[in-house]
Scaffold this motif. Structure first.
Motif, PDB file in Angstrom:
ATOM      1  N   ILE A 144       0.863  -1.187   0.000  1.00 52.78           N
ATOM      2  CA  ILE A 144       0.000   0.000   0.000  1.00 52.78           C
ATOM      3  C   ILE A 144       0.896   1.232   0.000  1.00 52.78           C
ATOM      4  N   LEU A 145       0.771   2.044  -1.026  1.00 50.07           N
ATOM      5  CA  LEU A 145       1.610   3.247  -1.130  1.00 50.07           C
ATOM      6  C   LEU A 145       0.904   4.414  -0.444  1.00 50.07           C
ATOM      7  N   ALA A 146       1.601   5.049   0.490  1.00 54.66           N
ATOM      8  CA  ALA A 146       1.027   6.183   1.225  1.00 54.66           C
ATOM      9  C   ALA A 146       1.513   7.496   0.632  1.00 54.66           C
ATOM     10  N   LEU A 147       0.574   8.357   0.225  1.00 55.82           N
ATOM     11  CA  LEU A 147       0.904   9.697  -0.274  1.00 55.82           C
ATOM     12  C   LEU A 147       0.374  10.716   0.730  1.00 55.82           C
ATOM     13  N   VAL A 148       1.237  11.627   1.154  1.00 58.74           N
ATOM     14  CA  VAL A 148       0.887  12.590   2.195  1.00 58.74           C
ATOM     15  C   VAL A 148       0.777  13.988   1.589  1.00 58.74           C
ATOM     16  N   GLY A 149      -0.326  14.661   1.875  1.00 61.17           N
ATOM     17  CA  GLY A 149      -0.587  15.981   1.289  1.00 61.17           C
ATOM     18  C   GLY A 149      -0.062  17.146   2.091  1.00 61.17           C
ATOM     19  N   SER A 150       0.950  16.926   2.907  1.00 58.68           N
ATOM     20  CA  SER A 150       1.596  18.025   3.623  1.00 58.68           C
ATOM     21  C   SER A 150       3.090  17.811   3.553  1.00 58.68           C
ATOM     22  N   VAL A 157       5.260  14.443 -22.257  1.00 57.96           N
ATOM     23  CA  VAL A 157       5.415  13.790 -23.558  1.00 57.96           C
ATOM     24  C   VAL A 157       6.676  12.934 -23.497  1.00 57.96           C
ATOM     25  N   GLU A 158       6.680  11.866 -24.282  1.00 56.85           N
ATOM     26  CA  GLU A 158       7.791  10.926 -24.212  1.00 56.85           C
ATOM     27  C   GLU A 158       9.129  11.643 -24.318  1.00 56.85           C
ATOM     28  N   GLY A 159      10.010  11.318 -23.397  1.00 57.24           N
ATOM     29  CA  GLY A 159      11.340  11.928 -23.413  1.00 57.24           C
ATOM     30  C   GLY A 159      11.440  13.183 -22.567  1.00 57.24           C
ATOM     31  N   SER A 160      10.298  13.763 -22.171  1.00 60.11           N
ATOM     32  CA  SER A 160      10.338  15.017 -21.408  1.00 60.11           C
ATOM     33  C   SER A 160       9.737  14.909 -20.016  1.00 60.11           C
ATOM     34  N   VAL A 161       9.181  13.766 -19.694  1.00 55.74           N
ATOM     35  CA  VAL A 161       8.535  13.635 -18.375  1.00 55.74           C
ATOM     36  C   VAL A 161       9.618  13.691 -17.298  1.00 55.74           C
ATOM     37  N   PRO A 162       9.488  14.604 -16.321  1.00 61.15           N
ATOM     38  CA  PRO A 162      10.506  14.716 -15.277  1.00 61.15           C
ATOM     39  C   PRO A 162      10.687  13.405 -14.521  1.00 61.15           C
ATOM     40  N   ALA A 163      11.932  13.134 -14.123  1.00 60.94           N
ATOM     41  CA  ALA A 163      12.237  11.874 -13.430  1.00 60.94           C
ATOM     42  C   ALA A 163      11.380  11.722 -12.173  1.00 60.94           C
ATOM     43  N   SER A 164      11.091  12.833 -11.512  1.00 59.45           N
ATOM     44  CA  SER A 164      10.294  12.765 -10.280  1.00 59.45           C
ATOM     45  C   SER A 164       8.876  12.282 -10.566  1.00 59.45           C
ATOM     46  N   ALA A 165       8.337  12.668 -11.714  1.00 60.44           N
ATOM     47  CA  ALA A 165       6.982  12.230 -12.083  1.00 60.44           C
ATOM     48  C   ALA A 165       7.005  10.774 -12.552  1.00 60.44           C
ATOM     49  N   VAL A 166       8.071  10.398 -13.254  1.00 62.81           N
ATOM     50  CA  VAL A 166       8.212   8.995 -13.672  1.00 62.81           C
ATOM     51  C   VAL A 166       8.266   8.102 -12.436  1.00 62.81           C
ATOM     52  N   ALA A 167       9.051   8.547 -11.435  1.00 65.81           N
ATOM     53  CA  ALA A 167       9.197   7.746 -10.208  1.00 65.81           C
ATOM     54  C   ALA A 167       7.867   7.614  -9.489  1.00 65.81           C
ATOM     55  N   LEU A 168       7.105   8.708  -9.442  1.00 65.22           N
ATOM     56  CA  LEU A 168       5.789   8.665  -8.786  1.00 65.22           C
ATOM     57  C   LEU A 168       4.868   7.693  -9.516  1.00 65.22           C
ATOM     58  N   GLU A 170       5.714   5.174 -11.355  1.00 65.76           N
ATOM     59  CA  GLU A 170       6.169   3.787 -11.153  1.00 65.76           C
ATOM     60  C   GLU A 170       5.765   3.277  -9.781  1.00 65.76           C
ATOM     61  N   ALA A 171       5.949   4.117  -8.770  1.00 65.83           N
ATOM     62  CA  ALA A 171       5.619   3.699  -7.396  1.00 65.83           C
ATOM     63  C   ALA A 171       4.124   3.387  -7.281  1.00 65.83           C
ATOM     64  N   ALA A 172       3.305   4.240  -7.879  1.00 64.15           N
ATOM     65  CA  ALA A 172       1.854   4.015  -7.810  1.00 64.15           C
ATOM     66  C   ALA A 172       1.452   2.816  -8.663  1.00 64.15           C
ATOM     67  N   GLY A 173       2.066   2.726  -9.820  1.00 65.75           N
ATOM     68  CA  GLY A 173       1.700   1.647 -10.752  1.00 65.75           C
ATOM     69  C   GLY A 173       2.021   0.270 -10.210  1.00 65.75           C
ATOM     70  N   THR A 174       3.092   0.167  -9.419  1.00 66.56           N
ATOM     71  CA  THR A 174       3.495  -1.147  -8.907  1.00 66.56           C
ATOM     72  C   THR A 174       2.871  -1.452  -7.538  1.00 66.56           C
ATOM     73  N   ALA A 175       2.208  -0.452  -6.943  1.00 67.39           N
ATOM     74  CA  ALA A 175       1.539  -0.696  -5.653  1.00 67.39           C
ATOM     75  C   ALA A 175       0.238  -1.462  -5.885  1.00 67.39           C
ATOM     76  N   TRP A 221      -0.737  14.099 -12.193  1.00 69.72           N
ATOM     77  CA  TRP A 221       0.292  13.300 -12.889  1.00 69.72           C
ATOM     78  C   TRP A 221      -0.147  11.841 -12.995  1.00 69.72           C
ATOM     79  N   LEU A 222      -0.766  11.329 -11.947  1.00 70.39           N
ATOM     80  CA  LEU A 222      -1.151   9.907 -11.934  1.00 70.39           C
ATOM     81  C   LEU A 222      -2.384   9.630 -12.796  1.00 70.39           C
ATOM     82  N   SER A 223      -3.052  10.703 -13.229  1.00 74.13           N
ATOM     83  CA  SER A 223      -4.277  10.530 -14.027  1.00 74.13           C
ATOM     84  C   SER A 223      -3.997  10.402 -15.523  1.00 74.13           C
ATOM     85  N   ARG A 224      -2.741  10.610 -15.910  1.00 73.96           N
ATOM     86  CA  ARG A 224      -2.388  10.560 -17.321  1.00 73.96           C
ATOM     87  C   ARG A 224      -1.344   9.490 -17.571  1.00 73.96           C
TER      88      ARG A 224
END
Ligand code: FMN
Length: 186
Positions: A5-11, A53-64, A66-71, A95-98
């Protein structure tokens, strides 16, 4: 196999009571489930279709993604800012909606809890979070709710993990997510 279960905190603040709630959830996860606290939300830039767009997605968004996708499921911890979702959490949801229809939240079980200073514990923000993740394609666990009021006072000297009532409520929340996630997989 353990349910992740991946926990995302809004603060983002260091002393966040929502972060402390998430830390308590990490500790309280029963055998067969693990709660993993996501640490990278502060680094995710504002959502912008021009960089999604492919090739331009920031690494931080890719990581997010991936973390959500594999949870197996996600657990959002949201305070309330001016009656609604804090921007950091809404940005993560965007970010997770696209890609549209195939984002990391698609069909993912998601529950939303949280604490805020006000008398309703941030229920508007948590309701709005449920709405947004549902539109993003998640399977919202509508019956799993926990809104703890008076955060600043209640947790001034007591970590949520050491508050027996809150610990019991969080344990129930994790148990419900675990149960619904394993039932969906069966
Ligand atoms: C910008 C801002 C707006 C806030 N708006 C609300 C609000 O609408 N309702 C509420 O209950 N608390 C509100 N608060 C108080 C928060 O609930 C309180 O600061 C809470 O502890 C924040 O969560 P955290 O401890 O996880 O950082 C607001 C706080 C900030 C900084």
């Amino acid at each position: 196999m353990s349910v992740r279960i991946l926990a995302l905190v809004g603060s983002l603040r260091a002393g966040s009571h929502n972060r402390q709630l998430a830390e308590a959830a990490v500790k309280l996860a029963p055998e067969g489930a693990e709660v993993v606290l996501y640490e990278g939300l502060a680094d995710v830039p504002f959502y912008n279709e021009d960089i999604d767009v492919e090739g331009s997605v920031p690494a931080s968004a890719v990581a997010l993604r991936e973390a959500a996708g594999t949870a197996d499921a996600l657990l959002f911890f949201s305070p309330e800012y001016n009656g609604t979702i804090p921007a950091v959490l809404k940005n993560a949801i965007d970010w997770l909606s696209r890609p549209y229809g195939a984002g990391a939240l698609s069909e993912k079980p998601v529950a939303v809890v949280g604490t805020a200073f006000g008398q309703f514990g941030g229920v508007w923000a948590q309701d709005e979070t449920r709405k947004a993740v549902g539109i993003a394609g998640a399977k919202v666990l509508e019956d799993v709710k926990l809104s703890i009021p008076g955060s600043v006072v209640r947790f001034a000297e007591t970590h949520p993990a050491d508050d027996a009532e809150v610990a019991a409520q969080l344990t129930e929340v994790i148990g419900l997510i675990h149960g619904q996630t394993t039932a969906a997989a069966a």
